[in-house]
Structures are given as C-alpha cells and as structure tokens.
Enzyme design. Structure first.
Site, mmCIF file in Angstrom:
data_model
loop_
_atom_site.group_PDB
_atom_site.id
_atom_site.type_symbol
_atom_site.label_atom_id
_atom_site.label_comp_id
_atom_site.label_asym_id
_atom_site.label_seq_id
_atom_site.Cartn_x
_atom_site.Cartn_y
_atom_site.Cartn_z
ATOM 1 N N ASP A 244 0.810 -1.211 0.000
ATOM 2 C CA ASP A 244 0.000 0.000 0.000
ATOM 3 C C ASP A 244 0.846 1.266 0.000
ATOM 4 O O ASP A 244 1.764 1.418 0.812
ATOM 5 C CB ASP A 244 -0.899 -0.004 1.247
ATOM 6 C CG ASP A 244 -1.845 1.165 1.280
ATOM 7 O OD1 ASP A 244 -2.683 1.281 0.376
ATOM 8 O OD2 ASP A 244 -1.749 1.988 2.215
ATOM 9 N N THR A 245 0.533 2.165 -0.913
ATOM 10 C CA THR A 245 1.099 3.510 -0.909
ATOM 11 C C THR A 245 0.142 4.423 -1.651
ATOM 12 O O THR A 245 -0.662 3.958 -2.474
ATOM 13 C CB THR A 245 2.498 3.540 -1.548
ATOM 14 O OG1 THR A 245 3.086 4.823 -1.330
ATOM 15 C CG2 THR A 245 2.450 3.277 -3.048
ATOM 16 N N GLY A 302 -8.308 4.000 -6.468
ATOM 17 C CA GLY A 302 -8.860 5.185 -5.835
ATOM 18 C C GLY A 302 -7.765 6.120 -5.357
ATOM 19 O O GLY A 302 -6.898 5.715 -4.590
ATOM 20 N N VAL A 303 -7.798 7.345 -5.845
ATOM 21 C CA VAL A 303 -6.898 8.390 -5.358
ATOM 22 C C VAL A 303 -7.735 9.625 -5.051
ATOM 23 O O VAL A 303 -8.280 10.250 -5.951
ATOM 24 C CB VAL A 303 -5.802 8.745 -6.388
ATOM 25 C CG1 VAL A 303 -4.985 9.942 -5.908
ATOM 26 C CG2 VAL A 303 -4.887 7.549 -6.645
ATOM 27 N N GLY A 304 -7.908 9.906 -3.762
ATOM 28 C CA GLY A 304 -8.573 11.131 -3.353
ATOM 29 C C GLY A 304 -10.054 11.090 -3.058
ATOM 30 O O GLY A 304 -10.606 12.114 -2.667
ATOM 31 N N CYS A 309 -9.456 12.339 3.058
ATOM 32 C CA CYS A 309 -8.360 12.620 2.140
ATOM 33 C C CYS A 309 -8.504 13.995 1.492
ATOM 34 O O CYS A 309 -9.551 14.320 0.934
ATOM 35 C CB CYS A 309 -8.318 11.542 1.058
ATOM 36 S SG CYS A 309 -6.883 11.668 -0.016
#
Length: 485
Positions: A244-245, A302-304, A309
């Site tokens: 995870d990152t 998923g980013v954001g 977040c």
C-alpha cells in the site's frame, strides 16, 4: 456493464453521477443473491475494511469476518501489535461473539470504559475462567464509580453449552427477555450469543481460511525491509497481503511488489498456502496493467475519494471514482487480476455502483470509523452525541505514527507534507451504531440492486447491469426527505 442507450460520456464520473436501470429479472428474493467475491480471496461479502489506523483493528477484523467481510490491519502498527492482533482474530470463534470480560472485583468505572468497545454493550464477570455474572450499562446507572462489579452485576445467568442449536438459543433468550447470554464449554467461557447475532449467523456466512479460522489481511508499505515484513505477516497467518502507498504507479511500488511476490512464493513453497497480494492505489488502466504484470492479484483503485483525504484539494491529483474503477477493472480483467474499489463510499448505493463498475469488492474506511468496533475511544460532543475520531493516513497524526522511530529532525520534515485531515468526528448513527448494523444496511441495498439487475452473483451483475447518467438534480430527486416540504 453497459451505459443506457450506449451513451458513454467523454468525461469522468463519480458515484453520484450515475444510476442503475432496472432490467427484467427472474430473481425473486434478495436471499437468492450470492455475494461471494470473484477475486482470489473469495470472501462471502464484497466488503473490505480499509487499512486505516482509526478504522481497522482486532475488534473490527473479527466482527466483520464473522459476517463474511475482511479487514486489513494497517502498516503503521508495531510488528508485535500486528502479531497479537492476527493471533486474536484467528483464535476468535466464527459464530460466538467475543465477550467483554471483567473481574468481579473490578470497579464499575472499568466496565463503563469497556462497554463502548462492543455493540452488545454488556460485560461478563469472570472468575477463574468461569462466568459468574452479567453487567450492562443500565446496571451502572446511579452507582458509585468505585463500586465493584460484583456488587451490581446480575448473578442469575442463562448460559448455553458449546454447539447449542441457534434457533433453540434464540427461543431461550426470548423467553427469558434477554438480549445476550454466555456460551460455555465445560464451564469455561467460550463467547456470547445475542438475539441479533443469532439471526445474522443464519443469513451471513463467515469468511474463513482453510483451517476454519476467521480471515484477516494486513498491509505493508514500500519502504524498509518489505520482504521481511511480508514474510513475518505470512508466518502469522494473514490471508491477504496489501502492498500500500498513496501513489501506486511508481517504480518503487513495482520493486516492492516484486519483492513481496517473491516472499509469498517462498512461503507457498514451504507451506502450500498461497496468499493473494493486493497492491495500489492507482486510477488508470496503465497503472492496473503494470501492477498486475508485477504480480498483484488484486488492484486497489482510488486516489482522493476518501472522506479523510485532501489529496485532490492539495495536489489536484486523483480521478472520479466510478470512472476510475470502470477503466481499471477492465484492464485488470485482461491481465487476470481483480479490483477493489477503495474510497468514495457514503451509502449502500455507492457499494452497488462500485461493483457495477467491475470491482470484486469495495473498501470502506471512514464510514466504519463511526462504529463501536473501530479502534478509537468513544466520546460525546456537547449535545451528548456519540462519536469517534477519524484521520487520514497522510495526516499529521498518521505521519507521526509512521515516523516514530526516526530522528526528531526527520519527523519534523515529514510533518510538513501531510495531506489527509488530521482529525474528523465520525458520529455513531443511533439506528446503526455497530459495524454489523452498517453491514446489514449495505448488504440489504446491494442484494436489492442485484435483484433489479436480474443477477444472483457478482459476475452476473458485472455483465447485466445497465447504468445511466444524471445531474445533481437527478441525484437529489432520489434522496428521501425526512420532513415535509
């Protein structure tokens, strides 16, 4: 999945931008729907608890696993604590709920501090491993906080033997006007049964490993001794490793993922047990393909979109979640991998739409933070409303946890770059204060969505669902109104 009238837009979509169109259906009941996941993990519910420190811990993991979901233990927790957490989850009974236990000599104040940890809101007084009484929040009302449990507990116990027929136990609890009772094995406390828990056990199928133990996952980062951490987690019995990152489409991630795959394969050679690997996060087809080619069985997308977040507002980076899942799921399928839709979920409809876009499971974080089972302390605001604090994994609080072994100078530098909200209040819904209550709501909505699409499995749902586009007025039209106009 198809778009209504073939009108696929030239812009990206959030969950709020789309709706599902009913299709001709032969599915007569929600109970005819099988929500087993099509990924290599194969849980019986397509729900994954996000690896957030404020959300996922031992209580959360064992509770959701009993109902068929899985929780991912965060990477920020110390190795000793992770080992203990996994061991406790694996040792938990797959049907009987884990009790809150206290000594009869303990003060009432100790009980009150513990009751918020479990939705059944009761504790078992235990003496030499045997249950000798029950105590609830009501028993503690108007009682001196230094009074002992033995002075206020109920000593008239109804207990059940191990292996008791659940329908019989339900009838016994009902006839005695009880909500909870201990389960004993040769007079030793084994767990507790509640009326609601019994009903759930007849509807849900627990997520179990090959040895019949509850399933649990754990996350590793991409820095430090990644292989050593992965091997340690596998030796403790985790059922899925999550690499995870925040930015999963980078060279360091691909290198770390290859290292974890090698560690997993070595472990599989020795034990014959091949745990799947999830990796992320990405939002593009190229990112999905690269992670799948590097060995990921599951791609986190998923980013954001998460409630905690601020990445999109801080950096402008991210992508509307429905379109991200749709594109990544198609690319992952071509590479033989699956997708977990991570974030952006606020209502059961969003879980259904994540699955409609092609996800095998949907990851949920902050929504579950506001439940009894999340790790945070239960607090009250000035109006008496119960809440727990939640925070993002790039927030100041999370960064401090992750860098606690670094020098003061290094920690201070890292603190300059936090992105997630440091603290947010996640209020417990009085109607659904426990994570099982929330799961009931999610599963009810998702099962109904499947019946509207004429699907009994997630695979059929992927193939049959028809999605249309809507503006903000269309979304608002579908919201219920709790007061008159």
């Amino acid at each position: 999945m198809e778009f209504l009238n073939g009108q696929r837009p030239g812009y990206d979509l959030t969950y709020n931008d789309v709706f599902m169109v009913p299709s001709r259906s032969a599915v007569a009941s929600r109970l005819d729907v099988d929500l087993s996941t099509p990924d290599r993990l194969g849980t019986s519910l397509p729900v994954v608890v996000s690896n957030m420190t404020a959300v996922s811990g031992r209580r959360m993991a064992e509770t959701v696993a009993r109902r068929g979901a899985i929780a991912i233990i965060p990477q920020d927790i110390s190795p000793a604590a992770v080992e203990k957490t996994i061991a406790r989850v694996k040792a938990a009974h797959p049907v009987y709920e884990t009790p809150i236990t206290v000594r009869p000599s303990a003060p009432v104040a100790e009980v009150l501090a513990l009751l918020g940890k479990r939705a059944h809101r009761a504790a078992v007084a235990v003496q030499d491993g045997r249950p000798v009484g029950m105590i609830t929040e009501g028993d503690c009302a108007d009682v001196d906080r230094f009074a002992t449990v033995g002075e206020v507990m109920s000593r008239e116990l109804v207990t059940f033997p191990a292996g008791v027929d659940l329908a019989h136990a339900f009838e016994e609890l009902t006839s005695h006007h009880l909500g909870i009772a201990p389960v004993v094995d040769d007079d030793r406390l084994l767990g507790v049964l509640t009326r609601t828990g019994i009903l759930r056990s007849t509807i849900y199928r627990p997520a179990l490993d090959d040895a019949g133990r509850l399933m649990v996952g754990a996350a590793v980062g991409i820095n430090g001794d990644v292989a050593g951490k992965a091997e340690s987690l596998l030796s403790h019995g985790v059922d899925v490793l999550v690499v995870d990152t925040a930015h999963g489409h980078q060279d360091r991630m691909l290198e770390a993922l290859a290292t974890v795959v090698q560690a997993r394969d070595r472990h599989a050679t020795r034990t014959g047990r091949r745990a799947p690997i999830a990796a992320g996060n990405v939002v593009s087809a190229e990112g999905s393909r690269d992670l799948a080619e590097a060995g990921a069985d599951i791609i986190k997308v998923g980013v954001g979109p998460g409630a905690m977040c601020t990445t999109r507002m801080m950096t402008g980076v991210g992508r509307p979640q429905f379109s991200a899942v749709l594109e990544c799921a198609a690319a992952a399928k071509e590479s033989g991998a699956s997708v977990w839709a991570d974030g952006g979920v606020k209502y059961p409809r969003d879980v259904a739409l994540g699955l409609a876009a092609g996800a095998a499971s949907v990851m949920i974080g902050s929504w579950f933070a506001g439940t009894y089972e999340s790790p945070g302390d239960l607090m009250r605001d000035p109006d008496g409303r119960l809440y727990k604090e939640s925070f993002g994994m790039a927030s100041a609080r999370a960064v401090r946890n992750r860098t606690r072994e670094q020098s003061a100078f290094a920690r201070a530098r890292s603190a300059l770059f936090e992105e997630g909200i440091s603290s947010g209040r996640m209020y417990l819904d009085p109607a659904r204060p426990g994570v099982e209550d929330v799961l009931d709501s999610i599963v009810s909505g998702v099962r109904s969505a499947f019946t509207y699409a004429g699907a009994t499995t997630i695979g059929q749902f992927h193939a049959r669902v028809i999605v249309g586009l809507q503006g903000s007025a269309g979304y608002d039209e579908g919201r219920p109104r709790h007061t008159s106009w």
